[in-house]
Design a protein around this motif. Structure first.
Motif, PDB file in Angstrom:
ATOM      1  N   ASP A  46       0.849  -1.185   0.000  1.00 48.23           N
ATOM      2  CA  ASP A  46       0.000   0.000   0.000  1.00 48.23           C
ATOM      3  C   ASP A  46       0.890   1.241   0.000  1.00 48.23           C
ATOM      4  OD1 ASP A  46      -2.157   1.684   0.185  1.00 48.23           O
ATOM      5  OD2 ASP A  46      -2.797   1.013   2.172  1.00 48.23           O
ATOM      6  N   ARG A  47       0.314   2.394  -0.307  1.00 47.86           N
ATOM      7  CA  ARG A  47       1.041   3.664  -0.333  1.00 47.86           C
ATOM      8  C   ARG A  47       2.236   3.603  -1.280  1.00 47.86           C
ATOM      9  NH1 ARG A  47      -3.209   4.237   2.219  1.00 47.86           N
ATOM     10  NH2 ARG A  47      -3.296   4.825   4.421  1.00 47.86           N
ATOM     11  N   ILE A  48       2.043   2.972  -2.426  1.00 46.61           N
ATOM     12  CA  ILE A  48       3.134   2.843  -3.403  1.00 46.61           C
ATOM     13  C   ILE A  48       3.017   3.979  -4.424  1.00 46.61           C
ATOM     14  CG2 ILE A  48       3.591   0.397  -3.108  1.00 46.61           C
ATOM     15  CD1 ILE A  48       1.722  -0.173  -5.452  1.00 46.61           C
ATOM     16  N   ARG A  49       3.209   5.199  -3.910  1.00 47.58           N
ATOM     17  CA  ARG A  49       2.967   6.376  -4.743  1.00 47.58           C
ATOM     18  C   ARG A  49       3.560   7.611  -4.066  1.00 47.58           C
ATOM     19  NH1 ARG A  49      -1.343   9.273  -2.421  1.00 47.58           N
ATOM     20  NH2 ARG A  49      -2.538   8.123  -0.856  1.00 47.58           N
ATOM     21  N   THR A  50       3.379   8.754  -4.713  1.00 53.00           N
ATOM     22  CA  THR A  50       3.653  10.030  -4.063  1.00 53.00           C
ATOM     23  C   THR A  50       2.338  10.562  -3.519  1.00 53.00           C
ATOM     24  OG1 THR A  50       3.244  11.351  -6.059  1.00 53.00           O
ATOM     25  CG2 THR A  50       5.481  10.514  -5.733  1.00 53.00           C
ATOM     26  N   GLN A  51       2.406  11.698  -2.854  1.00 56.04           N
ATOM     27  CA  GLN A  51       1.199  12.361  -2.401  1.00 56.04           C
ATOM     28  C   GLN A  51       0.361  12.761  -3.622  1.00 56.04           C
ATOM     29  OE1 GLN A  51      -1.228  12.767  -0.477  1.00 56.04           O
ATOM     30  NE2 GLN A  51      -0.243  13.838   1.229  1.00 56.04           N
ATOM     31  N   SER A  52      -0.941  12.836  -3.437  1.00 60.03           N
ATOM     32  CA  SER A  52      -1.834  13.260  -4.508  1.00 60.03           C
ATOM     33  C   SER A  52      -2.178  14.728  -4.312  1.00 60.03           C
ATOM     34  CB  SER A  52      -3.100  12.400  -4.505  1.00 60.03           C
ATOM     35  OG  SER A  52      -3.877  12.680  -3.345  1.00 60.03           O
ATOM     36  N   TYR A  88      -4.062   3.518  -7.630  1.00 62.63           N
ATOM     37  CA  TYR A  88      -5.094   4.499  -7.942  1.00 62.63           C
ATOM     38  C   TYR A  88      -5.811   4.055  -9.219  1.00 62.63           C
ATOM     39  CZ  TYR A  88      -4.551   8.343  -4.612  1.00 62.63           C
ATOM     40  OH  TYR A  88      -4.589   9.117  -3.480  1.00 62.63           O
ATOM     41  N   ALA A  89      -7.028   4.538  -9.401  1.00 59.08           N
ATOM     42  CA  ALA A  89      -7.749   4.262 -10.639  1.00 59.08           C
ATOM     43  C   ALA A  89      -6.900   4.721 -11.820  1.00 59.08           C
ATOM     44  CB  ALA A  89      -9.088   4.983 -10.629  1.00 59.08           C
ATOM     45  N   PRO A  90      -6.991   4.039 -12.960  1.00 60.74           N
ATOM     46  CA  PRO A  90      -6.103   4.354 -14.087  1.00 60.74           C
ATOM     47  C   PRO A  90      -6.060   5.817 -14.486  1.00 60.74           C
ATOM     48  CG  PRO A  90      -7.235   2.293 -14.513  1.00 60.74           C
ATOM     49  CD  PRO A  90      -7.824   2.845 -13.237  1.00 60.74           C
ATOM     50  N   PHE A  91      -7.187   6.530 -14.422  1.00 64.20           N
ATOM     51  CA  PHE A  91      -7.186   7.905 -14.902  1.00 64.20           C
ATOM     52  C   PHE A  91      -6.420   8.860 -13.988  1.00 64.20           C
ATOM     53  CE2 PHE A  91     -10.371   8.387 -11.740  1.00 64.20           C
ATOM     54  CZ  PHE A  91     -10.749   9.716 -11.611  1.00 64.20           C
ATOM     55  N   MET A  92      -6.253   8.502 -12.711  1.00 63.75           N
ATOM     56  CA  MET A  92      -5.527   9.361 -11.771  1.00 63.75           C
ATOM     57  C   MET A  92      -4.125   8.849 -11.453  1.00 63.75           C
ATOM     58  SD  MET A  92      -7.305  12.042 -11.058  1.00 63.75           S
ATOM     59  CE  MET A  92      -6.359  12.655  -9.652  1.00 63.75           C
ATOM     60  N   ALA A  93      -3.807   7.619 -11.826  1.00 60.71           N
ATOM     61  CA  ALA A  93      -2.539   7.002 -11.440  1.00 60.71           C
ATOM     62  C   ALA A  93      -1.304   7.784 -11.894  1.00 60.71           C
ATOM     63  CB  ALA A  93      -2.474   5.569 -11.968  1.00 60.71           C
ATOM     64  N   PRO A  94      -1.271   8.365 -13.104  1.00 62.21           N
ATOM     65  CA  PRO A  94      -0.045   9.076 -13.509  1.00 62.21           C
ATOM     66  C   PRO A  94       0.328  10.241 -12.602  1.00 62.21           C
ATOM     67  CG  PRO A  94      -1.416   8.620 -15.426  1.00 62.21           C
ATOM     68  CD  PRO A  94      -2.249   8.294 -14.212  1.00 62.21           C
ATOM     69  N   PHE A  95      -0.661  10.884 -11.986  1.00 63.27           N
ATOM     70  CA  PHE A  95      -0.360  12.031 -11.139  1.00 63.27           C
ATOM     71  C   PHE A  95       0.395  11.626  -9.872  1.00 63.27           C
ATOM     72  CE2 PHE A  95      -4.102  13.467 -13.563  1.00 63.27           C
ATOM     73  CZ  PHE A  95      -3.598  14.634 -14.117  1.00 63.27           C
ATOM     74  N   VAL A  96       0.243  10.381  -9.439  1.00 62.90           N
ATOM     75  CA  VAL A  96       0.906   9.925  -8.210  1.00 62.90           C
ATOM     76  C   VAL A  96       2.074   8.984  -8.491  1.00 62.90           C
ATOM     77  CG1 VAL A  96      -1.143  10.270  -6.790  1.00 62.90           C
ATOM     78  CG2 VAL A  96      -0.770   8.039  -7.875  1.00 62.90           C
TER      79      VAL A  96
END
Length: 405
Positions: A158-164, A258-266
């Motif tokens: 989990d939390r495998i991203r940057t902040q949104s 994240y859902a595919p449409f928002m994943a690139p931002f994070v």
């Protein structure tokens, strides 16, 4: 004639196999224990709830964590393994590990730590640098030192991203530490050029020329396009290294996306992550008004970037849900979309009708199953009752048969 008969028999066998796969869609349930300290539930409470759910649907895996109470895992694991159900440790990666190890924080492109997110219950979201080798090593060490003797069959990252956008622009325009700057440079992106482009354009830096579910948002500014593409590679390759290390220990690895449409931002590149995961769980949360909620995150994007152009009005209805499910189809790993089943009046106002609607949509795509998110312990009994109509592709009865909350 013999060839025609053989062809017909083969075709019938293939159709039967596909139908059997649909009938055997499995489920993963999540049990949130409330953090690193004493768990919010006893082993008996967890076992009782899972037993109730298992009588309604075929439970394949239980994701549980991340209290350090080993005995709870051993007792729950004994129950699960006796029923051929796999137990996966719910493990945060780039956030929420400060209580158990020292990590270097993520910073924005100007070197500032983005704002934290605080839920009403006091849940904090400070993200850590995705490139610092020590941060990466810490995640594997947490498993090895604290959980490796608890009987887990796998790990759910989990939390495998940057902040949104919950952290404002600083959460999305990052990480800008020296290590990350070098990694971006290796991907052909000059962070100074990114900063200059944003400072010159402001919100317009994020403007898009269009959106399709298959390709996502098309940035007008090529610098922005290159930055977010590189960000996906920087963050996701670090996650891949962690996943590979855990898989080398014989552990199954699932990933929270994240859902595919928002994943690139994070910084989540589905193509990279899917190649290093046994299964992925995109969070297709239409009724969550908190981080990872699809509408919540998209509304924040447009609120934070009021002058950015090209972002369409997206309704979080079943048509949009199907578009996100379709966007998952190309990836060659297990696919278990996550839909909310728990209930909190102000944050997750779900209903039995909503659960039924979402599961019907997910199962219609023929994936491996679904993840019942994000805490089966908070699911009302009326929500659980609706599950029994979704062990196959059978159409559930009219919503008026459900018991209201």
């Amino acid at each position: 004639m013999k060839k025609i008969v053989c062809f017909i028999i083969s075709l019938m066998a293939l159709l039967a196999c596909q139908e059997q796969k649909q009938q055997e869609a499995g489920y993963i349930v999540q049990v949130s224990l409330g953090g690193w300290q004493s768990p919010d539930y006893t082993a008996d409470q967890i076992i009782g709830r899972i037993d109730t759910v298992s009588q309604l649907i075929p439970v394949q895996r239980v994701i549980i964590g991340w209290s350090q109470d080993k005995e709870i895992y051993r007792k729950v694991g004994e129950y699960l393994h006796a029923r051929n159900i796999r137990m996966l440790l719910w493990l945060p990666v780039f956030a929420e590990t400060e209580e158990v190890c020292e990590n270097s924080p993520a910073v924005d492109l100007w070197g500032q730590v983005p704002a934290n997110y605080d839920l009403a219950a006091g849940e904090g979201f400070r993200f850590n640098c995705p490139s610092d080798p020590q941060n990466i090593a810490n995640v594997v060490a947490i498993y090895d030192q604290r959980f490796s003797d608890c009987g887990f069959d796998g790990v759910f990252l989990d939390r495998i991203r940057t902040q949104s956008f919950v952290g404002g622009l600083g959460g999305v325009l990052g990480c800008g530490c020296p290590i990350c700057v070098e990694r971006f440079a290796a991907e052909g992106v000059d962070i100074e050029a990114v900063k200059s482009a944003y400072e010159a354009q402001g919100d317009a830096f994020f403007s898009v020329s269009g959106y399709t579910p298959a390709d996502g948002f098309s940035f007008e500014n090529p610098v922005a396009a290159a930055y977010f593409k590189a960000k996906g590679r920087v963050v996701s390759s670090s996650v891949a290294a962690i996943a590979d290390s855990l898989r080398s220990r014989g552990l199954e690895v699932g990933m929270d996306l994240y859902a595919p449409f928002m994943a690139p931002f994070v910084g989540q590149d589905y193509a990279i992550l899917a190649n290093h995961a046994d299964f992925i769980k995109p969070m297709l949360y239409r009724q969550t008004f908190a981080p990872a909620g699809m509408g919540y995150e998209y509304d924040l994007l447009r609120k934070v970037l009021p002058a950015a152009k090209g972002y369409p009005d997206l309704k979080m209805d079943t048509d949009f849900l199907h578009s996100q499910l379709k966007a998952m189809e190309p990836y060659a790993c297990g696919k278990y979309p996550g839909i909310e089943i728990n209930y909190r009046e102000d944050i997750v106002p779900t209903s039995p009708e909503y659960v039924s609607e979402s599961l019907k949509a997910v199962l219609s795509h023929g994936f491996d199953g679904a993840v019942l998110s994000w805490n089966i312990m908070e699911a009302p009994l009326s929500h659980l009752e609706s599950l029994k109509y979704h062990t196959t592709f059978l159409t559930p009865p009219s919503p008026n048969v459900y018991v209201s909350n």
